[in-house]
Design an enzyme around this catalytic site. Sequence first.
Site, PDB file in Angstrom:
ATOM      1  N   LYS A   1       1.566   3.298   7.589  1.00 31.89           N
ATOM      2  CA  LYS A   1       2.633   2.399   7.389  1.00 31.89           C
ATOM      3  C   LYS A   1       3.822   2.790   6.690  1.00 31.89           C
ATOM      4  O   LYS A   1       4.951   2.130   6.829  1.00 31.89           O
ATOM      5  CB  LYS A   1       1.961   1.422   6.321  1.00 31.89           C
ATOM      6  CG  LYS A   1       0.808   0.279   6.947  1.00 31.89           C
ATOM      7  CD  LYS A   1       1.712  -0.901   8.069  1.00 31.89           C
ATOM      8  CE  LYS A   1       0.445  -1.876   8.590  1.00 31.89           C
ATOM      9  NZ  LYS A   1       1.467  -2.812   9.402  1.00 31.89           N
TER      10      LYS A   1
ATOM     11  N   GLU B   1       0.659  -1.092   0.029  1.00 30.07           N
ATOM     12  CA  GLU B   1       0.039  -0.089  -0.158  1.00 30.07           C
ATOM     13  C   GLU B   1       1.014   1.296  -0.093  1.00 30.07           C
ATOM     14  O   GLU B   1       0.415   2.322  -0.270  1.00 30.07           O
ATOM     15  CB  GLU B   1      -0.824   0.056   1.166  1.00 30.07           C
ATOM     16  CG  GLU B   1      -2.161  -0.699   0.958  1.00 30.07           C
ATOM     17  CD  GLU B   1      -3.263  -0.028   0.329  1.00 30.07           C
ATOM     18  OE1 GLU B   1      -3.430   1.356   0.480  1.00 30.07           O
ATOM     19  OE2 GLU B   1      -4.080  -0.364  -0.504  1.00 30.07           O
TER      20      GLU B   1
HETATM   21  P1  NAP Z   1      -5.181  -8.782  10.580  1.00 33.29           P
HETATM   22  O1  NAP Z   1      -5.734 -10.264  10.428  1.00 33.29           O
HETATM   23  O2  NAP Z   1      -6.085  -7.609  10.586  1.00 33.29           O
HETATM   24  O3  NAP Z   1      -4.357  -8.819  12.212  1.00 33.29           O
HETATM   25  C1  NAP Z   1      -4.144  -7.775  12.952  1.00 33.29           C
HETATM   26  C2  NAP Z   1      -3.808  -7.994  14.149  1.00 33.29           C
HETATM   27  O4  NAP Z   1      -3.276  -6.666  15.038  1.00 33.29           O
HETATM   28  C3  NAP Z   1      -5.033  -8.632  14.993  1.00 33.29           C
HETATM   29  O5  NAP Z   1      -4.298  -9.520  15.728  1.00 33.29           O
HETATM   30  C4  NAP Z   1      -5.355  -7.507  15.816  1.00 33.29           C
HETATM   31  O6  NAP Z   1      -5.855  -7.676  17.039  1.00 33.29           O
HETATM   32  C5  NAP Z   1      -4.078  -6.709  16.184  1.00 33.29           C
HETATM   33  N1  NAP Z   1      -4.314  -5.537  16.517  1.00 33.29           N
HETATM   34  C6  NAP Z   1      -4.973  -4.323  15.841  1.00 33.29           C
HETATM   35  N2  NAP Z   1      -4.798  -3.062  16.582  1.00 33.29           N
HETATM   36  C7  NAP Z   1      -3.996  -3.447  17.772  1.00 33.29           C
HETATM   37  C8  NAP Z   1      -3.453  -2.728  18.754  1.00 33.29           C
HETATM   38  N3  NAP Z   1      -3.892  -1.308  18.708  1.00 33.29           N
HETATM   39  N4  NAP Z   1      -2.569  -3.459  19.671  1.00 33.29           N
HETATM   40  C9  NAP Z   1      -2.458  -4.438  19.541  1.00 33.29           C
HETATM   41  N5  NAP Z   1      -2.983  -5.391  18.814  1.00 33.29           N
HETATM   42  C10 NAP Z   1      -3.619  -4.659  17.638  1.00 33.29           C
HETATM   43  O7  NAP Z   1      -3.906  -8.589   9.867  1.00 33.29           O
HETATM   44  P2  NAP Z   1      -2.992  -9.623   8.794  1.00 33.29           P
HETATM   45  O8  NAP Z   1      -3.657  -9.794   7.524  1.00 33.29           O
HETATM   46  O9  NAP Z   1      -2.668 -10.613   9.735  1.00 33.29           O
HETATM   47  O10 NAP Z   1      -1.587  -8.818   8.767  1.00 33.29           O
HETATM   48  C11 NAP Z   1      -0.603  -8.609   9.661  1.00 33.29           C
HETATM   49  C12 NAP Z   1       0.066  -7.482   9.327  1.00 33.29           C
HETATM   50  O11 NAP Z   1       0.452  -7.449   8.153  1.00 33.29           O
HETATM   51  C13 NAP Z   1      -0.523  -6.099   9.566  1.00 33.29           C
HETATM   52  O12 NAP Z   1       0.080  -5.239  10.253  1.00 33.29           O
HETATM   53  C14 NAP Z   1      -0.871  -5.657   8.107  1.00 33.29           C
HETATM   54  O13 NAP Z   1      -1.282  -4.392   8.115  1.00 33.29           O
HETATM   55  C15 NAP Z   1      -0.063  -6.017   7.451  1.00 33.29           C
HETATM   56  N6  NAP Z   1       0.068  -6.551   6.129  1.00 33.29           N
HETATM   57  C16 NAP Z   1      -0.834  -7.631   5.735  1.00 33.29           C
HETATM   58  C17 NAP Z   1      -1.069  -7.799   4.447  1.00 33.29           C
HETATM   59  C18 NAP Z   1      -1.770  -8.803   4.032  1.00 33.29           C
HETATM   60  O14 NAP Z   1      -2.298  -8.824   2.796  1.00 33.29           O
HETATM   61  N7  NAP Z   1      -2.608  -9.709   4.657  1.00 33.29           N
HETATM   62  C19 NAP Z   1      -0.099  -7.111   3.449  1.00 33.29           C
HETATM   63  C20 NAP Z   1       0.916  -6.336   3.960  1.00 33.29           C
HETATM   64  C21 NAP Z   1       0.821  -5.763   5.117  1.00 33.29           C
HETATM   65  P3  NAP Z   1      -7.568  -8.254  17.262  1.00 33.29           P
HETATM   66  O15 NAP Z   1      -7.476  -9.662  16.827  1.00 33.29           O
HETATM   67  O16 NAP Z   1      -7.713  -8.084  18.881  1.00 33.29           O
HETATM   68  O17 NAP Z   1      -8.295  -7.459  16.201  1.00 33.29           O
HETATM   69  O1  G4F Z   2      -9.140  -7.159   0.035  1.00 32.69           O
HETATM   70  P1  G4F Z   2      -9.054  -5.543   0.221  1.00 32.69           P
HETATM   71  O2  G4F Z   2      -9.782  -5.118   1.151  1.00 32.69           O
HETATM   72  O3  G4F Z   2      -7.626  -5.336   0.328  1.00 32.69           O
HETATM   73  P2  G4F Z   2      -6.568  -4.214   0.154  1.00 32.69           P
HETATM   74  O4  G4F Z   2      -7.040  -2.922   0.266  1.00 32.69           O
HETATM   75  O5  G4F Z   2      -5.758  -4.335  -1.009  1.00 32.69           O
HETATM   76  O6  G4F Z   2      -5.558  -4.112   1.485  1.00 32.69           O
HETATM   77  C1  G4F Z   2      -4.906  -5.601   2.048  1.00 32.69           C
HETATM   78  O7  G4F Z   2      -3.660  -5.651   1.226  1.00 32.69           O
HETATM   79  C2  G4F Z   2      -2.767  -4.668   1.730  1.00 32.69           C
HETATM   80  C3  G4F Z   2      -1.454  -5.029   0.846  1.00 32.69           C
HETATM   81  O8  G4F Z   2      -1.371  -4.419  -0.343  1.00 32.69           O
HETATM   82  C4  G4F Z   2      -2.619  -4.682   2.986  1.00 32.69           C
HETATM   83  F1  G4F Z   2      -1.467  -3.858   3.610  1.00 32.69           F
HETATM   84  C5  G4F Z   2      -3.848  -4.464   3.933  1.00 32.69           C
HETATM   85  O9  G4F Z   2      -3.610  -4.500   5.354  1.00 32.69           O
HETATM   86  C6  G4F Z   2      -4.837  -5.465   3.576  1.00 32.69           C
HETATM   87  O10 G4F Z   2      -4.492  -6.767   3.873  1.00 32.69           O
HETATM   88  O11 G4F Z   2      -9.211  -4.902  -1.219  1.00 32.69           O
HETATM   89  C7  G4F Z   2      -8.553  -5.303  -2.626  1.00 32.69           C
HETATM   90  C8  G4F Z   2      -9.261  -4.689  -3.651  1.00 32.69           C
HETATM   91  C9  G4F Z   2      -9.526  -2.993  -3.439  1.00 32.69           C
HETATM   92  O12 G4F Z   2      -8.953  -2.548  -4.663  1.00 32.69           O
HETATM   93  C10 G4F Z   2     -10.818  -3.073  -3.235  1.00 32.69           C
HETATM   94  O13 G4F Z   2     -11.365  -1.891  -3.701  1.00 32.69           O
HETATM   95  O14 G4F Z   2     -10.555  -5.219  -3.819  1.00 32.69           O
HETATM   96  C11 G4F Z   2     -11.419  -4.311  -4.175  1.00 32.69           C
HETATM   97  N1  G4F Z   2     -12.906  -4.567  -3.512  1.00 32.69           N
HETATM   98  C12 G4F Z   2     -13.724  -4.612  -4.410  1.00 32.69           C
HETATM   99  N2  G4F Z   2     -15.061  -4.772  -3.608  1.00 32.69           N
HETATM  100  C13 G4F Z   2     -13.349  -4.829  -2.256  1.00 32.69           C
HETATM  101  C14 G4F Z   2     -14.526  -4.814  -2.426  1.00 32.69           C
HETATM  102  N3  G4F Z   2     -12.565  -4.570  -1.159  1.00 32.69           N
HETATM  103  C15 G4F Z   2     -13.175  -5.208  -0.093  1.00 32.69           C
HETATM  104  N4  G4F Z   2     -12.777  -5.128   1.049  1.00 32.69           N
HETATM  105  N5  G4F Z   2     -14.512  -5.315  -0.158  1.00 32.69           N
HETATM  106  C16 G4F Z   2     -15.260  -5.467  -1.256  1.00 32.69           C
HETATM  107  O15 G4F Z   2     -16.716  -5.699  -1.189  1.00 32.69           O
END
Ligand code: NAP
Ligand code: G4F
Length: 342
Positions: A153, A128
Amino acid sequence: MKKALITGITGQDGALLAAFLLEKSYEVHGIVRRASLPNTARIAALLGHPSLHLHYADVIDAAAMITLIQTIQPQEIYNLAAQSDVLLSFTMPAYTLDTNASGTLTLLEATRILPKNSCRFYQASTSEIFGNHEAPQTEQTPFQPVSPYGISKLCAYWLVVNYRQAHGLFAANGILFNHESPLRGERFVSRKITRAVAAFAHGGTTPLKLGNLDARRDWGHSQDYIRGMWGILQHSTPDDYILATGTMHSVRTFAELAFGHIGCKLQWQGSGLQEKGLDAKTGQVMIEVDPAFFRPVELHSLCGDASKARKILGWEPTINFEGLVADMVKNDIENYKSAAYV
Ligand code: NAP
Ligand code: G4F
């Protein structure tokens, strides 16, 4: 026995990372937020493991975090805690910055005051931060975030670089592109689609409401990315790495592939807000467009070039797009519970 602290252990990546590190015989500490209902469903299978220790804390609470890190004295910290929902970050910008940017600063300070060179720090950075800069994105691509989430971020990214340069901390950013799994949060588009497919497979009839069908993402499997996070901290020197598959698909393609698993070929009709995805065989409406899921600023195309991680860390993704969608659909159909998808 190595000690690791995971913030965000109750999230998708945290739960998978905890299992991965326990398998490697780490002593794993995780922080859990106080909630009015249990929030440990993703780590349910690990609860009771003798090497897993959970602590109540919040990354916004600096005193609690510093005390905890001083008490544990971990060798590795994985900072995965975040308000990670991009659309929500537009309505909760201050909370998003407090957690994602100030929270990271607190953890870096807590790490800095540990005995010198005793602890390595991993930061969950994200694609992002590139915003709408032309794909494919590399570690050299300029940063142009387009959401409060991306901005928070990017601040955390630079704090990590600064603590590395100014204080000699072993601190590294994993710039991860979208990665999913059966544990993916239900508001993210991948899981929203696979849960809707499961609902239709179990006789549901409510159309799935989606936003921008033409947004494109580089979707990988979280299991591969967990291995990459760990690899980043095992290297001899700290650095920042992209983890990505290098292939990009639209939300529309994700939906077509997922619905295909229940024998439904989607046929698109209409355009803009009137566009619908119909079952080509029966004419039933499966997907509708709802502007509630549009973003004030959209990030249109993300596709990462992970050559650096491949070359230096030997990291490779092993699960492709088709394999990811199949895994998520299968899991949601098997574990279907009739809750509405959001
Ligand atoms: P996620 O499922 O949303 O998990 C977020 C975690 O952070 C949960 O355990 C949540 O706790 C905890 N949290 C939120 N606010 C907090 C706070 N104030 N203090 C302590 N804990 C807190 O995210 P994820 O997909 O596993 O992603 C893990 C990390 O990678 C995140 O930092 C995300 O931004 C980053 N990231 C994710 C992706 C992706 O595609 N998944 C890509 C790039 C980067 P609760 O369970 O209590 O809500
Ligand atoms: O699944 P998304 O919400 O993921 P997004 O916004 O890419 O973010 C995720 O990936 C990031 C890494 O690039 C992380 F850093 C972030 O924490 C998170 O894990 O949306 C993906 C795409 C967007 O373009 C959104 O506009 O899907 C499109 N979309 C279309 N319909 C939707 C929907 N997204 C969501 N959440 N819900 C919809 O109904």
